[in-house]
Design an enzyme around this catalytic site. Sequence first.
Site, PDB file in Angstrom:
ATOM      1  N   LEU A 207       0.863  -1.194   0.000  1.00 21.96           N
ATOM      2  CA  LEU A 207       0.000   0.000   0.000  1.00 21.96           C
ATOM      3  C   LEU A 207       0.891   1.234   0.000  1.00 21.96           C
ATOM      4  CD1 LEU A 207      -2.442  -1.013   2.891  1.00 21.96           C
ATOM      5  CD2 LEU A 207      -3.063  -0.891   0.462  1.00 21.96           C
ATOM      6  N   HIS A 208       0.705   2.124  -0.949  1.00 23.44           N
ATOM      7  CA  HIS A 208       1.487   3.364  -0.900  1.00 23.44           C
ATOM      8  C   HIS A 208       0.769   4.569  -1.502  1.00 23.44           C
ATOM      9  CE1 HIS A 208       2.347   2.276  -5.058  1.00 23.44           C
ATOM     10  NE2 HIS A 208       2.732   3.522  -5.255  1.00 23.44           N
ATOM     11  N   ARG A 209      -0.463   4.374  -2.060  1.00 24.71           N
ATOM     12  CA  ARG A 209      -1.184   5.518  -2.647  1.00 24.71           C
ATOM     13  C   ARG A 209      -1.504   6.531  -1.554  1.00 24.71           C
ATOM     14  NH1 ARG A 209      -0.080   5.612  -7.353  1.00 24.71           N
ATOM     15  NH2 ARG A 209      -0.001   3.522  -8.161  1.00 24.71           N
ATOM     16  N   ARG A 242       6.776   5.970   2.066  1.00 22.99           N
ATOM     17  CA  ARG A 242       5.637   6.870   2.327  1.00 22.99           C
ATOM     18  C   ARG A 242       4.729   6.311   3.431  1.00 22.99           C
ATOM     19  NH1 ARG A 242       2.331  10.647   0.072  1.00 22.99           N
ATOM     20  NH2 ARG A 242       3.423  11.042  -1.849  1.00 22.99           N
ATOM     21  N   ASP A 283      -2.437  -1.470  -3.858  1.00 21.34           N
ATOM     22  CA  ASP A 283      -2.970  -0.301  -4.573  1.00 21.34           C
ATOM     23  C   ASP A 283      -1.986   0.148  -5.650  1.00 21.34           C
ATOM     24  OD1 ASP A 283      -0.979   0.894  -3.076  1.00 21.34           O
ATOM     25  OD2 ASP A 283      -2.319   2.059  -1.805  1.00 21.34           O
TER      26      ASP A 283
END
Length: 366
Positions: A207-209, A242, A283
């Site tokens: 997950l990084h969005r 992030r 994502d």
Amino acid sequence: MYSTVHVVGARPNFMKVTPVMDALRSLPDIKQTLVHTGQHYDENMSRVFFVQLGLQEPDVNLGVGSGSHAAQVANVMLRFEELVLARRPDLVLVYGDVNSTVAAALVCAKLGIKVAHVEAGLRSADRSMPEEINRLLTDRLADVLFTPSVDGNENLVREGIPAGRIHLVGNVMIDTLVRLLPKADELWEDLSRRLQIDRQSYVLVTLHRPSNVDDPQTLGRIVDTLVSLPGRLPIVFPVHPRTRARLAALERSGGADRIRFLDPLGYLEFLSLQRRSLMVITDSGGIQEETTFLGVPCITVRKNTERPVTVQVGTNHLVGDDMDLLRSTYDAIRSHGGKKGAVPILWDGKAGARIAAVIGDLAHAG
Ligand code: UD1
């Protein structure tokens, strides 16, 4: 001599440029320069990919680093403009949809230098994603557009891009995957021992969005859902920088010990884990494509995708921010194995060669 410059900056660019450079090397009289903008700079976000992919050292590193979108794009533009003015290449190739891509394309358009966009035409129709803005602008500016799938051609034609500029070449990322799958397989024994996982008995998560990870409440809701998925399957979660800081707080809040949080992995390690996972929850854009090629079920925690072929043809399920839908999709995959899926046309390991053929013609035409 026809001189080309390839511009890369962030992790997903590296596996796209490698097959194009490899294919161009077989043509006579083509000079290639590799420019790294420095958007990603950590060892495990950049250097490890160069080593594992066999990608040459960058000829130039612009060293822009992190910053706001405006700062990142502006810094790439300032530094790349100097390079372009000094070298005056015949063609600049830009890849994917990251900030470095649009920045380099804009510099070239202003200086009258020809730009080719590899992975053109993808659209999520969601302008709240920074990547969608980057895609729209880059395609508007590009002289040559290489698309990975038919929907890319349809989007570009609909936007009024002349058909003569568009070349359906297939998916360059899959070129790299096909080439390196045997090497990735060699790492499995060690990974399975180290992470204490068995094939098809774990879930792989990334997950990084910004829309999923920047707000602690949203990220917390996703992690709580992951922790509470039935079946006690281990969850392997390599964490993007992030996401790292926001997760630290959640880890301390407990309940997440079922999840194996790891540093970002190398290309080969991640590929090996994808191939043998029961399913992937992500994502990422690229991972939607890789799971489709591998025939591994994928749950995408996004409302839309710029890669609809992975849903229509492949193994991808979009669940948006609906955690009940995530849970029921997970259950369905566990009990029936999910969509079978097929590999989209031209995702055959030869996209780089098709791109090189077009560039060879351009060079020939002078
Ligand atoms: C970028 C791309 C995204 C791509 C992703 C893959 C844009 C708009 N986004 O997002 O499309 O899916 O890369 O990873 O270009 N950081 C480090 N080390 C690094 C790089 C970044 O610690 O090597 C940290 C910095 O604190 C930075 C944050 O990660 O502020 C985000 O990096 P950035 O390049 O701004 O965007 P990504 O989220 O990585």
